[in-house]
Design a protein around this motif. Structure first.
Motif, PDB file in Angstrom:
ATOM      1  N   VAL A 217       4.069  -3.106  -2.606  1.00 55.57           N
ATOM      2  CA  VAL A 217       2.926  -2.521  -2.973  1.00 55.57           C
ATOM      3  C   VAL A 217       2.021  -2.366  -1.694  1.00 55.57           C
ATOM      4  N   PHE A 218       1.831  -1.277  -1.351  1.00 55.76           N
ATOM      5  CA  PHE A 218       1.032  -0.859   0.017  1.00 55.76           C
ATOM      6  C   PHE A 218      -0.417  -0.575  -0.324  1.00 55.76           C
ATOM      7  N   GLY A 219      -1.365  -1.346   0.057  1.00 54.42           N
ATOM      8  CA  GLY A 219      -2.765  -1.130  -0.469  1.00 54.42           C
ATOM      9  C   GLY A 219      -3.277  -2.193  -1.268  1.00 54.42           C
ATOM     10  N   ALA A 220      -4.116  -2.851  -0.848  1.00 54.47           N
ATOM     11  CA  ALA A 220      -4.570  -4.169  -1.528  1.00 54.47           C
ATOM     12  C   ALA A 220      -5.952  -3.714  -2.184  1.00 54.47           C
ATOM     13  N   ILE A 221      -5.714  -2.987  -3.391  1.00 54.47           N
ATOM     14  CA  ILE A 221      -6.642  -2.393  -4.038  1.00 54.47           C
ATOM     15  C   ILE A 221      -6.678  -3.144  -5.493  1.00 54.47           C
TER      16      ILE A 221
END
Length: 389
Positions: A217-221
């Motif tokens: 998962v790319f993007g730590a949101i």
């Protein structure tokens, strides 16, 4: 069998005899796939499942019988038109189940204890609990004295045990098993007793044990936190990657297997991926997305999806064309990511993404089953049902 390896390994370590029932082939709307297993020990303790409840009672009885007589048997269960309450799968499917006793010293036709498969099973269970990739090969159909014989195959092609036939049979079986292991597949293979592929010989069941597939998962949101939970639930080894250390923290993603602080495309270039790997790009920021997707869409991955509005998607595709991606490569991009569930919350969005991943993996349409006439279970590459002995 290997899906319940941890408990079986403990039983074996304790010296307990048990019988294990393994689904070796399915047809139609069967609830569990090849490799699903149920085991019964000499005290009557049960672990695992082969049918979600439909035929568990009958399988239990077969395991008890196998513990008593030490014989390996192949049994078929299916729907009965004459009596829907008879032992069978009322969902309309058919499953073939191999019941194998382990640690049972019963004299064979020659008066000697038939324990040839025991050490192989022990090695297979030990490897499985250590998460080592191995393939367990068993004879399903053929001469009675070969039924249940086992071979353990490792990724480098080495093996232990034997199928008891022509010397070339073990080498052929090992080569076939190695191919399935590399693909992470469990299924059946037909060979002859001399190791060739002539019809009318043996049917082998190859059960692969491989590390869980990866989800990156790319993007730590906030949407990523929900997707991590769903990915773990689906059995993926989940990694969160973001170039911003303030966001990519264990406190924000306590359920992630790995948290990586790096530029997405740089991490993708150095990490291990395979044909089962799923990438979910949630950054919707061109400076991250374009280098990452231009690399990912040229790799043999199972799924590449990216979050964003339709306007974001159009701009993203335009930039990817500008950096040289072909229309064929762009056709692999699933964007905007997820099925149309009307999702709004992070949890709902994660569910829609997971639904698309499952549909892509299994060949599903995403259409409500109420409005569909397609088979409920239609896995890609589904194995044919083995004829019952």
């Amino acid at each position: 069998m290997l899906d319940i390896a941890a408990e079986l390994h403990r039983w074996a370590e304790e010296g307990r005899a048990f019988a294990v029932a393994t689904v070796v082939a399915v047809g139609g709307s069967a609830p569990r796939g090849p490799g699903a297993a149920l085991a019964v020990d000499s005290d009557g303790t049960v672990i695992g499942s082969v049918s979600g409840g439909c035929v568990e009672g009958a399988v239990y009885d077969l395991c008890v019988q196998a513990l008593e007589d030490g014989e390996t048997v192949l049994e078929r269960f299916g729907y009965s038109d004459e009596d829907a309450f008879a032992v069978g799968l009322t969902c309309g499917g058919v499953i073939d189940i191999l019941i194998t006793p382990v640690g049972v010293n019963t004299p064979d036709a020659h008066g000697t204890s038939d324990t040839h498969a025991g050490p192989v099973f022990s090695s297979a269970l030990s490897a499985a609990v250590r998460s080592e990739p191995v393939a367990l090969v068993r004879v399903l159909q053929g001469p009675a004295d070969l039924l249940g014989r086992a071979l353990l195959v490792r990724p480098d092609g080495t093996y232990e045990g034997g199928l008891g036939g022509h010397p070339r049979l073990d080498r052929t079986a090992a080569a076939e098993a190695r191919s399935l292991l590399e693909a992470g597949r469990t299924g059946t293979v037909a060979v002859s007793e001399d190791g060739s592929h002539c019809p009318g010989g043996l049917t082998l069941f190859v059960e692969s044990n491989v590390p869980p597939p990866r989800m990156v998962v790319f993007g730590a949101i906030d949407f990523a936190a929900a997707l991590v939970r769903v990915g773990r639930f689906l059995g993926y080894h989940v990694t969160v990657c973001d170039a911003r250390p303030v966001f990519a923290t264990r406190a924000r993603f306590p359920e992630a297997d790995d948290i990586v602080v790096d530029w997405p495309h740089r991490y993708l270039e150095r990490t291990a991926t395979d044909a089962r790997t799923v990438l979910c790009v949630l950054t919707h920021d061109a400076k991250f997305d374009i280098p990452l997707l231009s690399a990912a869409l040229r790799m043999p991955l199972a799924f590449v999806g990216a979050m964003g509005s339709r306007r974001t998607h159009e701009g993203r595709v335009r930039r990817l064309r500008e950096v040289g991606l072909s229309e064929r490569e762009l056709s692999r991009l699933r964007s905007p990511i997820g099925l149309d569930l009307g999702a709004r919350t992070p949890e709902e969005t994660a569910l829609s993404i997971a639904a698309e991943i499952v549909a892509a993996r299994r060949g599903g349409t995403g259409v409500p089953l109420t409005d569909s006439r397609t088979p409920i279970h239609h896995d890609r590459g589904e194995e044919a049902v083995v004829a019952a002995a």
